[in-house]
Design an enzyme around this catalytic site. Sequence first.
Site, PDB file in Angstrom:
ATOM      1  CG  HIS A   1      41.325  47.022  74.555  1.00 27.14           C
ATOM      2  ND1 HIS A   1      40.341  46.223  74.012  1.00 27.14           N
ATOM      3  CD2 HIS A   1      41.061  47.066  75.872  1.00 27.14           C
ATOM      4  CE1 HIS A   1      39.544  45.805  74.973  1.00 27.14           C
ATOM      5  NE2 HIS A   1      39.958  46.301  76.114  1.00 27.14           N
TER       6      HIS A   1
ATOM      7  CG  ASP B   1      50.832  48.291  83.258  1.00 22.33           C
ATOM      8  OD1 ASP B   1      51.889  47.656  83.331  1.00 22.33           O
ATOM      9  OD2 ASP B   1      50.767  49.531  83.399  1.00 22.33           O
TER      10      ASP B   1
ATOM     11  CD  GLU C   1      54.225  49.845  85.152  1.00 26.73           C
ATOM     12  OE1 GLU C   1      53.317  50.597  85.546  1.00 26.73           O
ATOM     13  OE2 GLU C   1      54.063  48.994  84.243  1.00 26.73           O
TER      14      GLU C   1
HETATM   15  P1  FAD Z   1      43.857  46.656  68.457  1.00 28.11           P
HETATM   16  O1  FAD Z   1      43.673  47.923  69.150  1.00 28.11           O
HETATM   17  O2  FAD Z   1      42.646  45.957  68.002  1.00 28.11           O
HETATM   18  O3  FAD Z   1      44.852  46.853  67.218  1.00 28.11           O
HETATM   19  C1  FAD Z   1      45.975  47.700  67.324  1.00 28.11           C
HETATM   20  C2  FAD Z   1      46.708  47.802  65.970  1.00 28.11           C
HETATM   21  O4  FAD Z   1      47.305  46.557  65.670  1.00 28.11           O
HETATM   22  C3  FAD Z   1      45.776  48.120  64.798  1.00 28.11           C
HETATM   23  O5  FAD Z   1      46.473  48.881  63.865  1.00 28.11           O
HETATM   24  C4  FAD Z   1      45.471  46.758  64.232  1.00 28.11           C
HETATM   25  O6  FAD Z   1      45.149  46.813  62.864  1.00 28.11           O
HETATM   26  C5  FAD Z   1      46.771  46.018  64.478  1.00 28.11           C
HETATM   27  N1  FAD Z   1      46.592  44.598  64.719  1.00 28.11           N
HETATM   28  C6  FAD Z   1      45.736  43.989  65.567  1.00 28.11           C
HETATM   29  N2  FAD Z   1      45.908  42.664  65.527  1.00 28.11           N
HETATM   30  C7  FAD Z   1      46.882  42.431  64.627  1.00 28.11           C
HETATM   31  C8  FAD Z   1      47.509  41.263  64.129  1.00 28.11           C
HETATM   32  N3  FAD Z   1      47.159  40.045  64.549  1.00 28.11           N
HETATM   33  N4  FAD Z   1      48.479  41.399  63.205  1.00 28.11           N
HETATM   34  C9  FAD Z   1      48.862  42.620  62.766  1.00 28.11           C
HETATM   35  N5  FAD Z   1      48.284  43.747  63.182  1.00 28.11           N
HETATM   36  C10 FAD Z   1      47.317  43.655  64.107  1.00 28.11           C
HETATM   37  N6  FAD Z   1      49.953  48.805  75.967  1.00 28.11           N
HETATM   38  C11 FAD Z   1      51.156  48.527  76.505  1.00 28.11           C
HETATM   39  O7  FAD Z   1      52.149  48.399  75.774  1.00 28.11           O
HETATM   40  N7  FAD Z   1      51.303  48.370  77.846  1.00 28.11           N
HETATM   41  C12 FAD Z   1      50.251  48.442  78.705  1.00 28.11           C
HETATM   42  O8  FAD Z   1      50.426  48.279  79.905  1.00 28.11           O
HETATM   43  C13 FAD Z   1      48.967  48.701  78.169  1.00 28.11           C
HETATM   44  N8  FAD Z   1      47.884  48.749  78.962  1.00 28.11           N
HETATM   45  C14 FAD Z   1      46.661  48.984  78.409  1.00 28.11           C
HETATM   46  C15 FAD Z   1      45.534  49.008  79.250  1.00 28.11           C
HETATM   47  C16 FAD Z   1      44.287  49.230  78.717  1.00 28.11           C
HETATM   48  C17 FAD Z   1      43.084  49.245  79.636  1.00 28.11           C
HETATM   49  C18 FAD Z   1      44.147  49.470  77.326  1.00 28.11           C
HETATM   50  C19 FAD Z   1      42.807  49.758  76.737  1.00 28.11           C
HETATM   51  C20 FAD Z   1      45.238  49.460  76.489  1.00 28.11           C
HETATM   52  C21 FAD Z   1      46.505  49.219  77.031  1.00 28.11           C
HETATM   53  N9  FAD Z   1      47.648  49.177  76.224  1.00 28.11           N
HETATM   54  C22 FAD Z   1      48.869  48.895  76.776  1.00 28.11           C
HETATM   55  C23 FAD Z   1      47.580  49.526  74.802  1.00 28.11           C
HETATM   56  C24 FAD Z   1      47.483  48.304  73.928  1.00 28.11           C
HETATM   57  O9  FAD Z   1      48.764  47.709  73.800  1.00 28.11           O
HETATM   58  C25 FAD Z   1      46.989  48.749  72.565  1.00 28.11           C
HETATM   59  O10 FAD Z   1      45.677  49.123  72.703  1.00 28.11           O
HETATM   60  C26 FAD Z   1      47.164  47.745  71.480  1.00 28.11           C
HETATM   61  O11 FAD Z   1      46.576  48.304  70.334  1.00 28.11           O
HETATM   62  C27 FAD Z   1      46.613  46.356  71.734  1.00 28.11           C
HETATM   63  O12 FAD Z   1      45.222  46.300  71.756  1.00 28.11           O
HETATM   64  P2  FAD Z   1      44.428  45.225  70.877  1.00 28.11           P
HETATM   65  O13 FAD Z   1      45.041  43.890  71.020  1.00 28.11           O
HETATM   66  O14 FAD Z   1      43.005  45.394  71.232  1.00 28.11           O
HETATM   67  O15 FAD Z   1      44.733  45.707  69.390  1.00 28.11           O
END
Ligand code: FAD
Length: 538
Positions: free
Chosen positions: A95, A161, A277
């Site tokens: 994400h 969120d 918020e």
């Molecule tokens: P990814 O996007 O897959 O990874 C993000 C980063 O973390 C990359 O660098 C990856 O290599 C690293 N990573 C992933 N897993 C691990 C692991 N296990 N160990 C170490 N590194 C790792 N963020 C907020 O703080 N608050 C919000 O309210 C919020 N709302 C969101 C709503 C939507 C619809 C979306 C799309 C995103 C939102 N986000 C929010 C952002 C979200 O926190 C980031 O996208 C974050 O990257 C988490 O997504 P993911 O788990 O898919 O991680």
Amino acid sequence: MATTKLVLITFAICRLILTVGLTVDPTELLRLVVDGQLSVDPSDVDTASKDFGLMSRAAPLAVLHPASAQDVAGLVRAAYSSPHGFTVSARGHGHSINGQAQTNNGVVIQMSGGSLRSGRPGQAARVSEKGMYIDTWGGELWIDVLRSTLEYGLAPKSWTDYLYLTVGGTLSNAGISGQAFNYGPQISNVHELDVVTGKGQLLTCSEEQNSELFHAVLGGLGQFGIITRARIALEPSPQRVRWIRVLYSNFSAFTKDQEFLISLHGQPSSQKFDYVEGFVIVDEGLINNWRSSFFSPSNPVKITSIDSEGGVLYCLEITKNYDESTADTIDKEIEDLLEKLDFVPTSVFTTDLPYVDFLDRVHKAELKLRSKGLWDVPHPWLNLFVPKSRISDFNEGVFKGILGNKTSGPILIYPMNKDKWDQSNSVVTPDEDIFYLVALLRTALDTGDETHTLEHLTNQNRRILRFCGDAGIEVKQYLPHYTTQEEWMDHFGDKWARFYKRKMEFDPRRILATGQRIFSPSSVSSSLGVGGDKLSVS
Ligand code: FAD
């Protein structure tokens, strides 16, 4: 079937050898990941090559679906010990916006879903009622963490969120929502982690044990290790939520009230809200937006009916949690708090719903958008932490200026207390006691309207950053995206030296999370000092 898989994997490994000079014995690599699945299935590789932002594509060679932390450690060890190395990126739920979880010519570890969800002994989430925590896999989605804890009447304290994000992904950034003023970000609510470092060591870390690694990883953008287990703090779960929105036409009244509400963090729960918020309403279209279905159809709002300043309105969004024991007093508690606020009279919109439905609110909007084909589209999002002292300049220059009455998506704005953020963690925030999150969550669409295009929105993001730079507004990007090491050094400021030192200690070959574009892997460039070469994308 098994032979086909072996041929495909051997083919991928041969590509690895040719591309990055990996000299590990293919059969040894196969043995290392034997518990999970090393996939070169085109659909797996395609998924791992993109993210929610849909603005960049990478070309990973293979995808590992780990069955255990040992699988993760085995793969990273192989990458670390191969003469030329290869890159490894953990991918949560993909994400990210700008390819942060991607890698070229390396292996993506798909942390969410996959083999582990089938529930291997010792791997399933474990709740301790006595310790008030959950031990969860790093690739677990927060929605599943919630489901597990609710079985015990418990829930994590600090949220995002949206819950279809992974534990490891949000802990690598911060994890923020309207509870952060009270509990701090999610990274302030972790007791312990298991982490596979860039050397392939699987270490347990906490405030007391391997504390440098613990703090490095929290908000560490995946640079120091892969989180395989997190111990998350819990509280008794509320049952229901009173969810309130009130409108402001005056920005300083709006921010004054937000700041007042977050100053109540130390008060008993009866004397404060549980979530604070807010969002900016720049154009009427936003009212029908995915974050704002709240108002309609039974609660329609017309901006034009309220005397707004330059066509811009501000909406404060607050909640109060309750259960049977507090159901009798909640109305009075809310009334007392609302009385102290200065919103437009008659603009109070209230709803009441189960706690889980409130936490999972964005998923409902996601399903709606998906059904209209509006989810899998480019998302040029920009998230900024803005210091309190300059939020009014930001309002004038951006909300009333650059955006020009068109937003293409929700704009969130809410303040947080810096003293709830542990400064030993890697994440950076502005240098003031209170700072705001401003999240411009825009969607690029091909509607024929130039202002909806990806090009227009990305240019506007650049203009916003340039405006902040020119006006001396010292913003920090949240979920940051930069392409040169100079920019990263500037982002980290006086935290850069420590960030760099930690990198050299925990991932000396710079093979992890190269999609962040902070460091070049040592196989690509062997001399990357603090003085910094230009970054090459892995
Ligand atoms: P990814 O996007 O897959 O990874 C993000 C980063 O973390 C990359 O660098 C990856 O290599 C690293 N990573 C992933 N897993 C691990 C692991 N296990 N160990 C170490 N590194 C790792 N963020 C907020 O703080 N608050 C919000 O309210 C919020 N709302 C969101 C709503 C939507 C619809 C979306 C799309 C995103 C939102 N986000 C929010 C952002 C979200 O926190 C980031 O996208 C974050 O990257 C988490 O997504 P993911 O788990 O898919 O991680």
